[in-house]
Design a protein around this motif. Sequence first.
Motif, PDB file in Angstrom:
ATOM      1  N   VAL A  55      -4.702   3.522   7.808  1.00  0.00           N
ATOM      2  CA  VAL A  55      -3.748   3.186   6.738  1.00  0.00           C
ATOM      3  C   VAL A  55      -3.077   1.838   6.968  1.00  0.00           C
ATOM      4  O   VAL A  55      -2.546   1.249   6.035  1.00  0.00           O
ATOM      5  CB  VAL A  55      -2.664   4.281   6.490  1.00  0.00           C
ATOM      6  CG1 VAL A  55      -3.281   5.611   6.221  1.00  0.00           C
ATOM      7  CG2 VAL A  55      -1.675   4.359   7.621  1.00  0.00           C
ATOM      8  N   SER A  56      -3.096   1.352   8.217  1.00  0.00           N
ATOM      9  CA  SER A  56      -2.455   0.050   8.412  1.00  0.00           C
ATOM     10  C   SER A  56      -3.474  -1.080   8.551  1.00  0.00           C
ATOM     11  O   SER A  56      -3.131  -2.165   9.015  1.00  0.00           O
ATOM     12  CB  SER A  56      -1.436   0.094   9.567  1.00  0.00           C
ATOM     13  OG  SER A  56      -1.946   0.845  10.614  1.00  0.00           O
TER      14      SER A  56
ATOM     15  N   VAL B  80       3.289  -1.443   3.932  1.00  0.00           N
ATOM     16  CA  VAL B  80       2.710  -0.093   3.877  1.00  0.00           C
ATOM     17  C   VAL B  80       3.863   0.912   3.837  1.00  0.00           C
ATOM     18  O   VAL B  80       4.751   0.883   4.684  1.00  0.00           O
ATOM     19  CB  VAL B  80       1.814   0.185   5.115  1.00  0.00           C
ATOM     20  CG1 VAL B  80       1.263   1.606   5.059  1.00  0.00           C
ATOM     21  CG2 VAL B  80       0.671  -0.816   5.201  1.00  0.00           C
TER      22      VAL B  80
ATOM     23  N   ARG C  58       0.854  -1.192   0.000  1.00  0.00           N
ATOM     24  CA  ARG C  58       0.000   0.000   0.000  1.00  0.00           C
ATOM     25  C   ARG C  58       0.889   1.241   0.000  1.00  0.00           C
ATOM     26  O   ARG C  58       1.747   1.383   0.871  1.00  0.00           O
ATOM     27  CB  ARG C  58      -0.881  -0.011   1.251  1.00  0.00           C
ATOM     28  CG  ARG C  58      -1.741   1.228   1.398  1.00  0.00           C
ATOM     29  CD  ARG C  58      -2.697   1.079   2.558  1.00  0.00           C
ATOM     30  NE  ARG C  58      -3.657   0.004   2.325  1.00  0.00           N
ATOM     31  CZ  ARG C  58      -4.300  -0.640   3.299  1.00  0.00           C
ATOM     32  NH1 ARG C  58      -4.089  -0.336   4.551  1.00  0.00           N
ATOM     33  NH2 ARG C  58      -5.154  -1.612   3.001  1.00  0.00           N
TER      34      ARG C  58
ATOM     35  N   LEU D 195      -4.749  -5.355   4.051  1.00  0.00           N
ATOM     36  CA  LEU D 195      -4.523  -5.005   2.644  1.00  0.00           C
ATOM     37  C   LEU D 195      -5.607  -5.628   1.771  1.00  0.00           C
ATOM     38  O   LEU D 195      -6.133  -6.687   2.086  1.00  0.00           O
ATOM     39  CB  LEU D 195      -3.167  -5.529   2.157  1.00  0.00           C
ATOM     40  CG  LEU D 195      -1.875  -5.034   2.833  1.00  0.00           C
ATOM     41  CD1 LEU D 195      -0.670  -5.391   1.974  1.00  0.00           C
ATOM     42  CD2 LEU D 195      -1.884  -3.555   3.102  1.00  0.00           C
TER      43      LEU D 195
ATOM     44  N   GLU E 213      -3.538  -5.009  -3.329  1.00  0.00           N
ATOM     45  CA  GLU E 213      -2.356  -4.546  -2.580  1.00  0.00           C
ATOM     46  C   GLU E 213      -1.460  -5.730  -2.188  1.00  0.00           C
ATOM     47  O   GLU E 213      -0.242  -5.637  -2.214  1.00  0.00           O
ATOM     48  CB  GLU E 213      -2.792  -3.765  -1.337  1.00  0.00           C
ATOM     49  CG  GLU E 213      -3.375  -2.397  -1.665  1.00  0.00           C
ATOM     50  CD  GLU E 213      -4.051  -1.726  -0.474  1.00  0.00           C
ATOM     51  OE1 GLU E 213      -4.172  -0.508  -0.470  1.00  0.00           O
ATOM     52  OE2 GLU E 213      -4.492  -2.455   0.459  1.00  0.00           O
TER      53      GLU E 213
END
Length: 241
Positions: free
Chosen positions: A206-207, A120, A2, A210, A214
């Motif tokens: 954001v974490s 990420v 990502r 996935l 991704e």
Amino acid sequence: MRLVGLTGGIASGKSTVSGLFKSAGVPVVDADVVARPYADYGRTHLQNVVQKGTGGWKKIVKAFGNGILLENGEIDRAQLGQVVFTDPEKRKLLNRLLAPHISCGIFWEILKLWVKGCLVIVVDIPLLFETKMDRWTDPVVVVWVDPKTQIERLMSRDSCGQEQAQGRIDAQLALDWKKSEADIVIDNSGSLDDTKEQFQEVLKQVSGPLTWKERMMSRDGLLSIVVCTAAGVLLAQKNLL
Ligand SMILES: CC(C)(COP(=O)(O)OP(=O)(O)OC[C@H]1O[C@@H](n2cnc3c(N)ncnc32)[C@H](O)[C@@H]1O)[C@@H](O)C(=O)NCCC(=O)NCCS
Ligand SMILES: Nc1ncnc2c1ncn2[C@@H]1O[C@H](COP(=O)(O)OP(=O)(O)OP(=O)(O)O)[C@@H](O)[C@H]1O
């Protein structure tokens, strides 16, 4: 893998937020660092596109003349900044000359992290929208700050006057427009503690798990695809014999 785009306006707090990502163990590729000479940081492992002798350096010297150099031959950034932040045509020229080198430098930094297996990666690019690199990042996090605080922080950090600060702000797309294009907004107008609190939520977002796409783009995902494909081909060949 990502790729999280981190952007905002000048002095809106991108470095502050990217510092929070780093402290949380998320790797960050910083476009400003890619576009600076090694000597600034003493970190020789970083890709750099304007170091003395590089392609980017040669283009700058050809376009702006030898007068833009320091005694040691490196670019005089303060002087170049004065020129490009007061002359839009010169700024466009600098952007045009450096854009391919900066994207290439960023790409290499991402590749190194990809090879390490990072899932990420945050890319901190001040001109993410201006350079249309937002096409490659998802989600895009915009660090926003109210206009009054932005100019005050910029003047205080860079010890410059209001006119100079405003010139630098006007050299970028409007921060409110960037905010309207963002997937995630961090309002950095308040205290550092306020920002840290918002950051905890952003970090969770954001974490998160996935997506399949991704996963396939990660090092291990791509390796699995290659191994499975090779095994499939071998099995098919065996069955055909
Ligand atoms: C103009 C330069 C010499 C000024 O150097 P200086 O040390 O004073 O500033 P620094 O590099 O720390 O940048 C501070 C901020 O200025 C803004 N900025 C930098 N370059 C630009 C630009 N071409 N246009 C608009 N804003 C810019 C960004 O918000 C950046 O975070 C330097 O920024 C530069 O070489 N810029 C061109 C490379 C570039 O486009 N960098 C941005 C990466 S996407
Ligand atoms: N929440 C905050 N409260 C007070 N000061 C702050 C806050 N966030 C950032 N600052 C200060 O504001 C200035 C600008 O922040 P920062 O350098 O993180 O911005 P930036 O977006 O990375 O800037 P640039 O575009 O120039 O790279 C710095 O001096 C920083 O210490």
